[in-house]
Design a protein around this motif. Structure first.
Motif, PDB file in Angstrom:
ATOM      1  N   ARG A 220       0.813  -1.223   0.000  1.00 47.21           N
ATOM      2  CA  ARG A 220       0.000   0.000   0.000  1.00 47.21           C
ATOM      3  C   ARG A 220       0.842   1.266   0.000  1.00 47.21           C
ATOM      4  O   ARG A 220       0.521   2.239  -0.675  1.00 47.21           O
ATOM      5  N   ALA A 221       1.933   1.258   0.778  1.00 47.29           N
ATOM      6  CA  ALA A 221       2.701   2.489   0.981  1.00 47.29           C
ATOM      7  C   ALA A 221       4.030   2.514   0.248  1.00 47.29           C
ATOM      8  O   ALA A 221       4.609   3.585   0.044  1.00 47.29           O
ATOM      9  N   GLY A 222       4.542   1.345  -0.146  1.00 47.57           N
ATOM     10  CA  GLY A 222       5.832   1.298  -0.817  1.00 47.57           C
ATOM     11  C   GLY A 222       6.990   1.270   0.162  1.00 47.57           C
ATOM     12  O   GLY A 222       6.821   1.113   1.375  1.00 47.57           O
ATOM     13  N   GLY A 223       8.189   1.448  -0.373  1.00 47.61           N
ATOM     14  CA  GLY A 223       9.388   1.426   0.453  1.00 47.61           C
ATOM     15  C   GLY A 223       9.797   0.013   0.821  1.00 47.61           C
ATOM     16  O   GLY A 223       9.123  -0.963   0.517  1.00 47.61           O
ATOM     17  N   ASP A 224      10.935  -0.075   1.485  1.00 46.59           N
ATOM     18  CA  ASP A 224      11.422  -1.352   2.007  1.00 46.59           C
ATOM     19  C   ASP A 224      11.273  -1.370   3.519  1.00 46.59           C
ATOM     20  O   ASP A 224      11.276  -0.311   4.170  1.00 46.59           O
ATOM     21  N   ILE A 225      11.195  -2.566   4.079  1.00 43.80           N
ATOM     22  CA  ILE A 225      10.969  -2.717   5.518  1.00 43.80           C
ATOM     23  C   ILE A 225      11.869  -3.814   6.077  1.00 43.80           C
ATOM     24  O   ILE A 225      12.121  -4.819   5.420  1.00 43.80           O
ATOM     25  N   LYS A 226      12.334  -3.608   7.289  1.00 49.31           N
ATOM     26  CA  LYS A 226      13.005  -4.648   8.076  1.00 49.31           C
ATOM     27  C   LYS A 226      12.337  -4.690   9.451  1.00 49.31           C
ATOM     28  O   LYS A 226      11.980  -3.650   9.998  1.00 49.31           O
ATOM     29  N   VAL A 227      12.179  -5.893   9.996  1.00 53.28           N
ATOM     30  CA  VAL A 227      11.563  -6.032  11.318  1.00 53.28           C
ATOM     31  C   VAL A 227      12.581  -6.596  12.292  1.00 53.28           C
ATOM     32  O   VAL A 227      13.447  -7.401  11.919  1.00 53.28           O
TER      33      VAL A 227
ATOM     34  N   ALA B  90      10.263  -3.731  16.549  1.00 54.47           N
ATOM     35  CA  ALA B  90      10.579  -2.552  15.735  1.00 54.47           C
ATOM     36  C   ALA B  90      10.358  -2.853  14.255  1.00 54.47           C
ATOM     37  O   ALA B  90      10.635  -3.962  13.785  1.00 54.47           O
ATOM     38  N   ILE B  91       9.853  -1.840  13.553  1.00 65.98           N
ATOM     39  CA  ILE B  91       9.726  -1.904  12.095  1.00 65.98           C
ATOM     40  C   ILE B  91      10.492  -0.711  11.530  1.00 65.98           C
ATOM     41  O   ILE B  91      10.113   0.442  11.754  1.00 65.98           O
ATOM     42  N   ALA B  92      11.574  -1.002  10.821  1.00 65.37           N
ATOM     43  CA  ALA B  92      12.344   0.060  10.159  1.00 65.37           C
ATOM     44  C   ALA B  92      11.910   0.129   8.705  1.00 65.37           C
ATOM     45  O   ALA B  92      11.708  -0.894   8.043  1.00 65.37           O
TER      46      ALA B  92
END
Length: 368
Positions: free
Chosen positions: A116-123, A163-165
């Motif tokens: 939905r929002a795009g970008g990359d994520i690390k948890v 945490a979600i970066a």
């Protein structure tokens, strides 16, 4: 959107911090490591540079969302300390392993957010070199109390963090300020004086560190103070006055299993490797392993003052692991009289080849 997804996954607290919002964390960490207060947690100095800021760990990070899951207990965890024939297990370890539980929640949030929002994520959940507690304060979830753990006005000390970066520059929340005031209840509650000063923890004296992370024999100076704590210690957390606002945790998988509520020490002392793995399936205790766990159980048996537990200890004098045999020697010396101890020493010492265990016999002989 991210906050809504967090609520849908059952998280109780949410906030966003900027990647460079904790500049004071790096010098504090460096001082702590320089003092050797990390004990034998060698990964702390090894990851110090990456741990100093989220941008050091992941240069592309634009924001870090901090999420909190309440695990408030349904009883005062200190009540079990009076039951000397039973073991005290830290509240967070009485149910399923929160690392796996929270990581699953974070991954589900990420799988819905990115399309939905795009970008990359690390948890992240505790095991990565990320300063979760300073970031949680920067994100407004609470503040690091004098016991160095997070305290939240609405939930006290019972909050597990994830945490979600993300590479996206999310709007940030206002940081929380310190509300400890002149209170020192947590410091005074520590049975081993592990806090040399407010907001400073010497892990080498901390029962949680000693029973979980420490790989060798428990130092003699802390054994009696351990009491019947066999995995972790909640004393400083439970002593916090802010817990009067804490609520019972809602996540069923974190709720205490019946067998982890004050389990009999004799029952735990009989666990072999297979039984240990079965009993602590999906539990954080399983990661520590039977050897260190039974070391802790034996220290608790030695502190119990219950001579009826001596047969359990005697059997473990023949365990294949020296760490268990050494703890058994100490426990036995606390449970039987001098004549019985001397006789057992004569029977067992000639076949003992591990010097650390022989040292336990010598030390115990002088105090039996």
């Amino acid at each position: 959107m991210l906050a809504d997804l967090a609520r849908e996954e059952g998280f109780d607290a949410f906030g966003v911090a900027a990647p460079h919002s904790i500049p004071e964390a790096a010098p504090r960490l460096a001082q702590w490591i320089g003092e050797g207060a990390y004990g034998d947690m060698d990964w702390m100095p090894q990851t110090m540079e990456r741990r100093s800021s989220p941008a050091s760990l992941w240069p592309e990070v634009g924001a870090v969302a901090m999420l909190g899951l309440n695990y408030g207990p349904d009883e005062d965890p200190r009540e079990v300390l009076a039951q000397r024939g039973r073991g005290a297990i830290s509240v967070y370890a009485r149910g399923d392993d929160y690392h796996e539980l929270i990581k699953g929640k974070l991954k589900r949030i990420a799988s819905r957010f990115v399309p939905r929002a795009g970008g990359d994520i690390k948890v992240f959940v505790d095991t990565a070199p990320l300063m979760e507690k300073p970031l949680a304060q920067a994100a407004g979830l609470g503040w690091q109390g004098k016991h160095t753990n997070l305290v939240a006005r609405e939930r006290g000390s019972w909050l597990l963090l994830g945490a979600i970066a993300t590479t996206l520059p999310l709007p940030t929340d206002a940081p929380e300020i310190d509300h400890c005031g002149s209170c020192r209840a947590c410091l005074d509650a520590c049975p081993t004086a592990a806090f040399p000063a407010p907001y400073q923890l010497d892990a080498r004296r901390c029962i949680s560190y000693l029973t979980i992370e420490h790989k060798g024999p428990i130092p003699h100076q802390f054994r009696e103070a351990m009491g019947n704590r066999i995995y972790g210690c909640d004393d400083c957390l439970a002593a916090c006055p802010w817990n009067k606002f804490a609520a019972l945790g809602r996540e069923a998988r974190l709720a205490a299993r019946d067998e982890n509520r004050a389990p009999p020490l004799a029952e735990l002392a009989r666990l072999d490797d297979a039984a240990f793995r079965v009993r602590f399936t999906k539990s954080p205790i399983k990661r520590t392993g039977r050897i260190r766990f039974l070391r802790n159980v034996l220290i608790a048996i030695g502190n119990s003052g219950t001579a009826a537990l001596a047969p359990e200890v005697l059997r473990l004098l023949g365990d294949e692991h020296a760490l268990i045999r050494g703890a058994a020697v100490w426990a036995l010396s606390r449970l039987v009289d001098w004549e019985a101890f001397a006789e057992l020493r004569a029977l067992h010492l000639p076949v003992e080849t591990d010097e650390s265990v022989r040292a336990e016999w010598r030390t115990a002989s002088g105090h039996a």
